[in-house]
Motif scaffolding. Structure first.
Motif, PDB file in Angstrom:
ATOM      1  N   LEU A  68       0.824  -1.206   0.000  1.00  0.00           N
ATOM      2  CA  LEU A  68       0.000   0.000   0.000  1.00  0.00           C
ATOM      3  C   LEU A  68       0.863   1.263   0.000  1.00  0.00           C
ATOM      4  CD1 LEU A  68      -2.777   1.325   0.177  1.00  0.00           C
ATOM      5  CD2 LEU A  68      -2.629   1.080   2.668  1.00  0.00           C
ATOM      6  N   SER A  69       1.955   1.258   0.747  1.00  0.00           N
ATOM      7  CA  SER A  69       2.807   2.451   0.833  1.00  0.00           C
ATOM      8  C   SER A  69       3.451   2.797  -0.505  1.00  0.00           C
ATOM      9  CB  SER A  69       3.893   2.268   1.901  1.00  0.00           C
ATOM     10  OG  SER A  69       4.895   1.366   1.466  1.00  0.00           O
ATOM     11  N   LEU A  70       3.531   1.838  -1.398  1.00  0.00           N
ATOM     12  CA  LEU A  70       4.102   2.106  -2.722  1.00  0.00           C
ATOM     13  C   LEU A  70       3.154   2.898  -3.617  1.00  0.00           C
ATOM     14  CD1 LEU A  70       5.805  -1.340  -3.343  1.00  0.00           C
ATOM     15  CD2 LEU A  70       6.898   0.818  -2.667  1.00  0.00           C
ATOM     16  N   PHE A  71       1.902   3.053  -3.184  1.00  0.00           N
ATOM     17  CA  PHE A  71       0.943   3.816  -3.989  1.00  0.00           C
ATOM     18  C   PHE A  71       1.477   5.215  -4.302  1.00  0.00           C
ATOM     19  CE2 PHE A  71      -2.421   6.999  -4.210  1.00  0.00           C
ATOM     20  CZ  PHE A  71      -3.096   6.553  -5.336  1.00  0.00           C
ATOM     21  N   ILE A  72       2.001   5.920  -3.321  1.00  0.00           N
ATOM     22  CA  ILE A  72       2.432   7.305  -3.552  1.00  0.00           C
ATOM     23  C   ILE A  72       3.577   7.394  -4.560  1.00  0.00           C
ATOM     24  CG2 ILE A  72       3.451   9.358  -2.477  1.00  0.00           C
ATOM     25  CD1 ILE A  72       0.425   9.080  -2.053  1.00  0.00           C
ATOM     26  N   PRO A  73       4.684   6.671  -4.394  1.00  0.00           N
ATOM     27  CA  PRO A  73       5.731   6.809  -5.423  1.00  0.00           C
ATOM     28  C   PRO A  73       5.277   6.348  -6.804  1.00  0.00           C
ATOM     29  CG  PRO A  73       6.320   5.096  -3.847  1.00  0.00           C
ATOM     30  CD  PRO A  73       5.116   5.799  -3.301  1.00  0.00           C
ATOM     31  N   LEU A  74       4.434   5.324  -6.866  1.00  0.00           N
ATOM     32  CA  LEU A  74       3.921   4.878  -8.163  1.00  0.00           C
ATOM     33  C   LEU A  74       2.943   5.901  -8.744  1.00  0.00           C
ATOM     34  CD1 LEU A  74       3.398   1.090  -7.363  1.00  0.00           C
ATOM     35  CD2 LEU A  74       5.211   2.099  -8.769  1.00  0.00           C
ATOM     36  N   PHE A  75       2.115   6.501  -7.882  1.00  0.00           N
ATOM     37  CA  PHE A  75       1.149   7.497  -8.329  1.00  0.00           C
ATOM     38  C   PHE A  75       1.841   8.727  -8.909  1.00  0.00           C
ATOM     39  CE2 PHE A  75      -1.534  11.242  -7.403  1.00  0.00           C
ATOM     40  CZ  PHE A  75      -2.582  10.960  -8.270  1.00  0.00           C
ATOM     41  N   THR A  76       2.979   9.103  -8.332  1.00  0.00           N
ATOM     42  CA  THR A  76       3.681  10.285  -8.849  1.00  0.00           C
ATOM     43  C   THR A  76       4.195  10.061 -10.272  1.00  0.00           C
ATOM     44  OG1 THR A  76       5.790   9.656  -7.827  1.00  0.00           O
ATOM     45  CG2 THR A  76       4.336  11.102  -6.548  1.00  0.00           C
ATOM     46  N   GLU A  77       4.271   8.813 -10.690  1.00  0.00           N
ATOM     47  CA  GLU A  77       4.615   8.522 -12.087  1.00  0.00           C
ATOM     48  C   GLU A  77       3.425   8.752 -13.018  1.00  0.00           C
ATOM     49  OE1 GLU A  77       6.448   4.776 -12.945  1.00  0.00           O
ATOM     50  OE2 GLU A  77       7.553   4.769 -11.048  1.00  0.00           O
ATOM     51  N   LEU A  78       2.208   8.776 -12.458  1.00  0.00           N
ATOM     52  CA  LEU A  78       1.007   8.910 -13.277  1.00  0.00           C
ATOM     53  C   LEU A  78       0.544  10.352 -13.415  1.00  0.00           C
ATOM     54  CD1 LEU A  78      -1.168   5.924 -12.016  1.00  0.00           C
ATOM     55  CD2 LEU A  78       0.631   5.937 -13.751  1.00  0.00           C
TER      56      LEU A  78
END
Length: 151
Positions: A68-78
């Motif tokens: 779940l914590s990976l959502f933010i770094p992955l989201f910043t790619e979107l």
């Protein structure tokens, strides 16, 4: 490839649209161990590769909250929102962990900007995200995340 918007009006125009897919990232044992140290969750299924190999998943798995914590770094790619003064993680409406992520697997995020709602001084966005596991039938996580952006 990231979508870049400048200001709240441009962000509102994206409501209901797909945000795309992030790059893959590998879940390493080092990442799992670091997360265990940070949270104090040293359950053997995460941090003892030898014991976990004989366990129910055949390998150590990432903590659900690590995924779940990976959502933010992955989201910043979107999505990159420029022209705002403050960006705040407001919370989650719903989270599910349909499948475990084995150490060595790769995950990525697909997202959709479900809603953009006015709030005093800015907007709140609801993002429906799926953290996929490469080659797996079920995702690692399905979630609805809330963020606020202030002008």
């Amino acid at each position: 490839m990231s979508i870049t918007v400048n200001g709240l009006d441009e962000l509102k125009k994206l409501a209901g649209g797909d945000l795309g897919t992030s790059d893959w990232i590998e879940i390493t044992q080092e990442r799992v161990d670091t997360f265990a140290d940070a949270t104090g969750d040293h359950q053997w299924i995460h941090v003892d590769p030898e014991r976990a190999a004989a366990g129910p998943f055949g390998a150590p798995i990432a903590h659900g909250y690590l995924t779940l914590s990976l959502f933010i770094p992955l989201f910043t790619e979107l999505l990159d929102v420029q022209g705002v003064t403050t960006k705040v993680n407001y919370g989650l409406d719903k989270v599910r962990f349909p499948a475990p992520v084995k150490v060595g697997a790769r995950v990525r995020l697909t997202g959709r900007l479900a809603e953009v709602t006015d709030v005093p001084g800015g907007v709140q966005i609801a993002v429906e995200g799926t953290i996929e596991i490469e080659g797996a039938d079920k995702p690692a996580a399905a979630l609805r995340s809330l963020s606020r952006f202030y002008a």
